[in-house]
Design a protein around this motif. Structure first.
Motif, PDB file in Angstrom:
ATOM      1  N   PHE A   3     -15.764  38.100  30.853  1.00 40.45           N
ATOM      2  CA  PHE A   3     -17.156  37.742  30.648  1.00 40.45           C
ATOM      3  C   PHE A   3     -18.042  38.325  31.735  1.00 40.45           C
ATOM      4  CE2 PHE A   3     -15.870  34.379  33.500  1.00 40.45           C
ATOM      5  CZ  PHE A   3     -14.704  33.873  32.958  1.00 40.45           C
ATOM      6  N   GLN A   4     -19.352  38.163  31.528  1.00 39.11           N
ATOM      7  CA  GLN A   4     -20.350  38.867  32.325  1.00 39.11           C
ATOM      8  C   GLN A   4     -20.909  37.985  33.449  1.00 39.11           C
ATOM      9  OE1 GLN A   4     -21.017  42.210  31.564  1.00 39.11           O
ATOM     10  NE2 GLN A   4     -19.305  41.824  30.162  1.00 39.11           N
ATOM     11  N   TYR A   5     -21.275  38.601  34.537  1.00 38.79           N
ATOM     12  CA  TYR A   5     -21.973  37.914  35.627  1.00 38.79           C
ATOM     13  C   TYR A   5     -23.314  38.632  35.824  1.00 38.79           C
ATOM     14  CZ  TYR A   5     -19.833  41.813  38.214  1.00 38.79           C
ATOM     15  OH  TYR A   5     -19.430  43.054  38.623  1.00 38.79           O
ATOM     16  N   PRO A   6     -24.256  37.981  36.526  1.00 37.60           N
ATOM     17  CA  PRO A   6     -24.167  36.794  37.393  1.00 37.60           C
ATOM     18  C   PRO A   6     -24.076  35.477  36.631  1.00 37.60           C
ATOM     19  CG  PRO A   6     -26.415  37.623  37.373  1.00 37.60           C
ATOM     20  CD  PRO A   6     -25.605  38.625  36.614  1.00 37.60           C
ATOM     21  N   TYR A   7     -23.733  34.440  37.416  1.00 43.58           N
ATOM     22  CA  TYR A   7     -23.440  33.131  36.865  1.00 43.58           C
ATOM     23  C   TYR A   7     -24.505  32.093  37.231  1.00 43.58           C
ATOM     24  CZ  TYR A   7     -18.510  34.793  36.653  1.00 43.58           C
ATOM     25  OH  TYR A   7     -17.345  35.478  36.412  1.00 43.58           O
ATOM     26  N   LEU A   8     -24.590  31.084  36.365  1.00 43.14           N
ATOM     27  CA  LEU A   8     -25.184  29.793  36.709  1.00 43.14           C
ATOM     28  C   LEU A   8     -24.050  28.783  36.720  1.00 43.14           C
ATOM     29  CD1 LEU A   8     -27.742  27.922  37.081  1.00 43.14           C
ATOM     30  CD2 LEU A   8     -27.560  27.494  34.616  1.00 43.14           C
ATOM     31  N   LEU A   9     -23.860  28.086  37.832  1.00 37.42           N
ATOM     32  CA  LEU A   9     -22.816  27.070  37.940  1.00 37.42           C
ATOM     33  C   LEU A   9     -23.343  25.764  37.367  1.00 37.42           C
ATOM     34  CD1 LEU A   9     -21.611  27.881  41.573  1.00 37.42           C
ATOM     35  CD2 LEU A   9     -20.676  28.736  39.406  1.00 37.42           C
ATOM     36  N   LEU A  18     -15.288  16.883  44.672  1.00 38.17           N
ATOM     37  CA  LEU A  18     -14.001  17.332  44.168  1.00 38.17           C
ATOM     38  C   LEU A  18     -14.085  17.721  42.697  1.00 38.17           C
ATOM     39  CD1 LEU A  18     -11.013  17.817  44.743  1.00 38.17           C
ATOM     40  CD2 LEU A  18     -10.585  15.409  44.139  1.00 38.17           C
ATOM     41  N   ALA A  19     -14.929  17.022  41.947  1.00 38.74           N
ATOM     42  CA  ALA A  19     -15.073  17.320  40.524  1.00 38.74           C
ATOM     43  C   ALA A  19     -15.628  18.722  40.287  1.00 38.74           C
ATOM     44  CB  ALA A  19     -15.973  16.277  39.859  1.00 38.74           C
ATOM     45  N   ALA A  20     -16.254  19.296  41.297  1.00 40.99           N
ATOM     46  CA  ALA A  20     -16.829  20.642  41.190  1.00 40.99           C
ATOM     47  C   ALA A  20     -15.978  21.674  41.919  1.00 40.99           C
ATOM     48  CB  ALA A  20     -18.247  20.646  41.737  1.00 40.99           C
ATOM     49  N   LYS A  21     -14.681  21.384  42.110  1.00 38.85           N
ATOM     50  CA  LYS A  21     -13.802  22.265  42.882  1.00 38.85           C
ATOM     51  C   LYS A  21     -13.765  23.676  42.307  1.00 38.85           C
ATOM     52  CE  LYS A  21      -9.319  21.881  42.449  1.00 38.85           C
ATOM     53  NZ  LYS A  21      -7.911  21.426  42.528  1.00 38.85           N
ATOM     54  N   THR A  22     -13.695  23.785  40.998  1.00 37.41           N
ATOM     55  CA  THR A  22     -13.627  25.107  40.384  1.00 37.41           C
ATOM     56  C   THR A  22     -14.903  25.893  40.638  1.00 37.41           C
ATOM     57  OG1 THR A  22     -12.048  24.453  38.681  1.00 37.41           O
ATOM     58  CG2 THR A  22     -13.469  26.322  38.182  1.00 37.41           C
ATOM     59  N   ALA A  23     -16.049  25.275  40.396  1.00 31.78           N
ATOM     60  CA  ALA A  23     -17.325  25.959  40.628  1.00 31.78           C
ATOM     61  C   ALA A  23     -17.477  26.347  42.095  1.00 31.78           C
ATOM     62  CB  ALA A  23     -18.482  25.049  40.207  1.00 31.78           C
ATOM     63  N   ASN A  24     -17.051  25.475  42.993  1.00 32.08           N
ATOM     64  CA  ASN A  24     -17.192  25.782  44.409  1.00 32.08           C
ATOM     65  C   ASN A  24     -16.277  26.937  44.819  1.00 32.08           C
ATOM     66  OD1 ASN A  24     -18.599  24.877  46.877  1.00 32.08           O
ATOM     67  ND2 ASN A  24     -16.519  24.586  47.638  1.00 32.08           N
ATOM     68  N   GLY A  25     -15.093  27.027  44.201  1.00 31.20           N
ATOM     69  CA  GLY A  25     -14.209  28.149  44.479  1.00 31.20           C
ATOM     70  C   GLY A  25     -14.839  29.473  44.086  1.00 31.20           C
ATOM     71  N   VAL A  26     -15.537  29.481  42.966  1.00 32.00           N
ATOM     72  CA  VAL A  26     -16.243  30.685  42.532  1.00 32.00           C
ATOM     73  C   VAL A  26     -17.334  31.038  43.536  1.00 32.00           C
ATOM     74  CG1 VAL A  26     -17.588  31.752  40.695  1.00 32.00           C
ATOM     75  CG2 VAL A  26     -15.773  30.144  40.119  1.00 32.00           C
ATOM     76  N   ARG A  27     -18.049  30.037  44.001  1.00 33.39           N
ATOM     77  CA  ARG A  27     -19.132  30.273  44.958  1.00 33.39           C
ATOM     78  C   ARG A  27     -18.607  30.842  46.267  1.00 33.39           C
ATOM     79  NH1 ARG A  27     -20.051  28.704  49.993  1.00 33.39           N
ATOM     80  NH2 ARG A  27     -19.158  26.678  49.432  1.00 33.39           N
ATOM     81  N   VAL A  28     -17.441  30.342  46.725  1.00 35.62           N
ATOM     82  CA  VAL A  28     -16.866  30.813  47.988  1.00 35.62           C
ATOM     83  C   VAL A  28     -16.437  32.275  47.886  1.00 35.62           C
ATOM     84  CG1 VAL A  28     -14.881  30.567  49.541  1.00 35.62           C
ATOM     85  CG2 VAL A  28     -16.155  28.543  48.801  1.00 35.62           C
ATOM     86  N   TRP A  29     -15.769  32.633  46.786  1.00 37.40           N
ATOM     87  CA  TRP A  29     -15.177  33.964  46.686  1.00 37.40           C
ATOM     88  C   TRP A  29     -16.070  35.001  46.026  1.00 37.40           C
ATOM     89  CZ3 TRP A  29     -11.301  35.622  49.436  1.00 37.40           C
ATOM     90  CH2 TRP A  29     -10.424  34.671  49.994  1.00 37.40           C
ATOM     91  N   ARG A  30     -17.044  34.564  45.240  1.00 38.65           N
ATOM     92  CA  ARG A  30     -17.945  35.517  44.590  1.00 38.65           C
ATOM     93  C   ARG A  30     -19.401  35.054  44.774  1.00 38.65           C
ATOM     94  NH1 ARG A  30     -13.970  38.120  44.908  1.00 38.65           N
ATOM     95  NH2 ARG A  30     -12.773  39.104  43.214  1.00 38.65           N
ATOM     96  N   PRO A  31     -19.854  34.909  46.005  1.00 39.16           N
ATOM     97  CA  PRO A  31     -21.213  34.394  46.242  1.00 39.16           C
ATOM     98  C   PRO A  31     -22.300  35.258  45.600  1.00 39.16           C
ATOM     99  CG  PRO A  31     -20.300  35.339  48.256  1.00 39.16           C
ATOM    100  CD  PRO A  31     -19.173  35.247  47.275  1.00 39.16           C
ATOM    101  N   ASP A  32     -22.076  36.572  45.542  1.00 36.40           N
ATOM    102  CA  ASP A  32     -23.089  37.462  44.976  1.00 36.40           C
ATOM    103  C   ASP A  32     -23.247  37.287  43.480  1.00 36.40           C
ATOM    104  OD1 ASP A  32     -23.402  38.450  47.504  1.00 36.40           O
ATOM    105  OD2 ASP A  32     -22.234  40.278  47.170  1.00 36.40           O
ATOM    106  N   TRP A  33     -22.248  36.687  42.829  1.00 37.18           N
ATOM    107  CA  TRP A  33     -22.323  36.472  41.394  1.00 37.18           C
ATOM    108  C   TRP A  33     -23.031  35.165  41.037  1.00 37.18           C
ATOM    109  CZ3 TRP A  33     -16.816  37.801  39.100  1.00 37.18           C
ATOM    110  CH2 TRP A  33     -16.491  39.126  39.439  1.00 37.18           C
ATOM    111  N   PHE A 182     -12.646  32.770  36.610  1.00 37.32           N
ATOM    112  CA  PHE A 182     -14.077  32.791  36.915  1.00 37.32           C
ATOM    113  C   PHE A 182     -14.367  33.717  38.090  1.00 37.32           C
ATOM    114  CE2 PHE A 182     -14.445  28.219  35.161  1.00 37.32           C
ATOM    115  CZ  PHE A 182     -14.796  28.686  33.912  1.00 37.32           C
ATOM    116  N   ILE A 183     -13.462  33.742  39.078  1.00 38.96           N
ATOM    117  CA  ILE A 183     -13.657  34.571  40.265  1.00 38.96           C
ATOM    118  C   ILE A 183     -13.484  36.046  39.934  1.00 38.96           C
ATOM    119  CG2 ILE A 183     -12.661  35.142  42.530  1.00 38.96           C
ATOM    120  CD1 ILE A 183     -12.039  32.108  42.807  1.00 38.96           C
TER     121      ILE A 183
END
Length: 335
Positions: A3-9, A18-33, A182-183
């Motif tokens: 799928f395409q980026y950039p993203y809205l989390l 903790l419930a947002a662990k997945t979204a936060n992982g994306v933010r940590v590793w792909r901040p520009d997206w 997602f990353i």
């Protein structure tokens, strides 16, 4: 799945961080997206990016809305659906890491079809795979493996890939779980593949490539786990790794959720991956050990790593603290 980026989390009404662990992982590793996050007033999570409405996200150029949060009861509330329909109407795709399939929600299906948008259920593969053939492929591959579940296999793979790219390697992170997908922007949720086709899915994920190219493959589970070994073995055989990194939690004594099973030793883990991995790649070799040292006192961290390196003869890192540098050094020497 791609799928395409950039993203809205999309964090919705997440009950805690903790419930947002997945979204936060994306933010940590792909901040520009990650251009922003969408939150309702009662949301208790924050990924540290600008808050946006769905309209603002569309104006900012968001391509995909990421549902990277655990919903209450595992269902998608009605107020989420209204906002997601709006996202589809405004030209954005949706990708979900929830067990609930967004592709089975009538309102979303209707809006996606009407506006020619794509929806992706990351936990559920959207294609079929062949049975693995075990035929040698060109290019090189590194797989992260573990002594247990949740010991840092994704984080280690990303740290190694990041270091490789800093040094000019031709390398790609290959995602096998929802957060990793997602990353990476693509991948296969390997634990949702029918068992007979796991190795085939891994072969598809890391196909033939140029001789100097490295696929850095995110591991899942462990072949030593009484519950999840089938997924891990299929991934090992299908990946045909030239190299593997063992991931381990420094303070864990028993398997997570299986307290009647002790954690295997790192030496045992190395031996069994060499033995099983040789079935599809006779030249497989361990190139390093990755340790989650978060449970150790900070004054004991380096001593633990140094002692383990002396004991095993392999470079030992905590990827969060050290990055993947010395493991990539070792790869340079071996390959």
């Amino acid at each position: 799945m791609e799928f395409q980026y950039p993203y809205l989390l999309f964090l919705g009404d997440a009950r805690d961080q903790l419930a947002a662990k997945t979204a936060n992982g994306v933010r940590v590793w792909r901040p520009d997206w990650c251009l922003g996050q969408f939150r309702f007033e009662d949301c208790k999570a924050d990924c540290g990016v600008p808050d946006m409405t769905i309209e603002e996200a569309a104006e900012a150029g968001v391509k995909t809305v990421i549902l990277g949060v655990v919903s209450r009861g595992g269902v998608i509330p009605e107020n989420w659906i209204n906002q997601l329909v709006k996202a589809l109407e405004l030209g954005m795709d949706i990708a979900s890491g929830l067990h609930t399939r967004i592709t089975q929600i009538p309102e979303l299906v209707k809006a996606a079809k009407k506006h020619n948008r794509s929806m992706h259920d990351v936990r559920h593969p959207s294609r079929e795979f062949d049975v693995g053939n075990g035929i040698n492929r060109s290019g090189k591959r590194l797989l992260t493996v573990g002594t247990d579940v949740s010991v840092g296999k994704m984080f280690t793979a990303l740290a190694v890939e990041q270091e490789m790219k800093k040094r000019g390697f031709d390398a790609d992170f290959r995602a096998t779980g929802q957060t990793g997908i997602f990353i990476a922007g693509s991948g296969v949720s390997i634990d949702a593949v029918v068992a007979d086709f796991i190795s085939g899915a891994a072969e598809m994920l890391s196909p033939d490539n140029t001789e100097d190219h490295w696929d850095v493959i995110e591991g899942q589970g462990t072949v030593l786990h009484p519950g999840y070994s089938g997924v891990s073995l299929g991934l090992l055989h299908g990946s045909q790794p030239d190299a593997f990194v063992v991931c381990h939690d420094a303070t864990r004594k028993v398997m997570s959720g299986w307290e009647h099973y002790p954690i295997p030793s790192i030496g045992e883990c190395i031996d069994i991956h060499n033995q099983l991995g040789q079935r599809t790649n006779p030249d497989i070799s361990c190139v390093g050990i990755s340790i989650n040292t978060s449970g150790l006192h900070k004054d004991k961290r380096q001593e633990y790593l140094d002692n383990l390196q002396t004991e095993t003869g392999f470079p030992c890192i905590d990827p969060l603290m050290d990055g993947g540098g010395i493991i990539v050094d070792n790869l340079n020497e071996i390959f």
